[in-house]
Design a protein around this motif. Structure first.
Motif, PDB file in Angstrom:
ATOM      1  N   SER A  88       0.826  -1.207   0.000  1.00  0.00           N
ATOM      2  CA  SER A  88       0.000   0.000   0.000  1.00  0.00           C
ATOM      3  C   SER A  88       0.861   1.257   0.000  1.00  0.00           C
ATOM      4  N   THR A  91       1.737   3.219  -3.213  1.00  0.00           N
ATOM      5  CA  THR A  91       0.755   4.083  -3.862  1.00  0.00           C
ATOM      6  C   THR A  91       1.339   5.476  -4.074  1.00  0.00           C
ATOM      7  N   SER A 120      -4.217  -1.301  -3.150  1.00  0.00           N
ATOM      8  CA  SER A 120      -5.176  -1.460  -2.058  1.00  0.00           C
ATOM      9  C   SER A 120      -4.784  -2.646  -1.186  1.00  0.00           C
ATOM     10  N   SER A 121      -4.970  -2.481   0.106  1.00  0.00           N
ATOM     11  CA  SER A 121      -4.568  -3.542   1.043  1.00  0.00           C
ATOM     12  C   SER A 121      -5.744  -4.418   1.429  1.00  0.00           C
TER      13      SER A 121
END
Length: 121
Positions: A88, A91, A120-121
């Protein structure tokens, strides 16, 4: 004149892979070191990695070492950033960069417009 155009960004899940491409449409590519920076929201732009034009030596930021790799295809005027095991914290907007002394100074003379990578986690 160097004109850098990135592509390949997008939304992926943590642990996925993504490959960014950067084309020098100005056709000055083969004489310059090339590389990538990134900028996350609220943070300064940071160096990711670079590759020389002749012997293709590479170097990377500690935060991506072992996960990201840079390669180039001089015949296609293109440099790639292969990103594996994405997190994440990867990003950011990723910018292609180039310059005759870029590999040594990490100070490019040319920039692309950037491409968004969201993990996205």
């Amino acid at each position: 004149q160097v004109q850098l155009v990135e592509s390949g960004g997008g939304l992926v899940q943590a642990g996925d892979s993504l490959r960014l491409s950067c084309v020098d449409s100005g056709r000055a590519f083969s004489t310059y070191s090339m590389g990538w920076f990134r900028q996350a929201p609220g943070k300064e732009r940071e160096f990711v990695g670079a590759i020389t034009w002749s012997d293709r030596r590479t170097k990377y930021a500690d935060s991506v070492k072992g996960r990201f790799s840079i390669s180039r295809d001089n015949a296609k005027n293109t440099v790639y950033l292969q990103m594996n095991s994405l997190k994440s914290e990867d990003t950011a907007v990723y910018y292609c960069a180039a310059g005759p002394r870029f590999f040594t100074t990490q100070a490019p003379d040319y920039w692309g417009q950037g491409t968004q990578v969201t993990v996205s986690s």
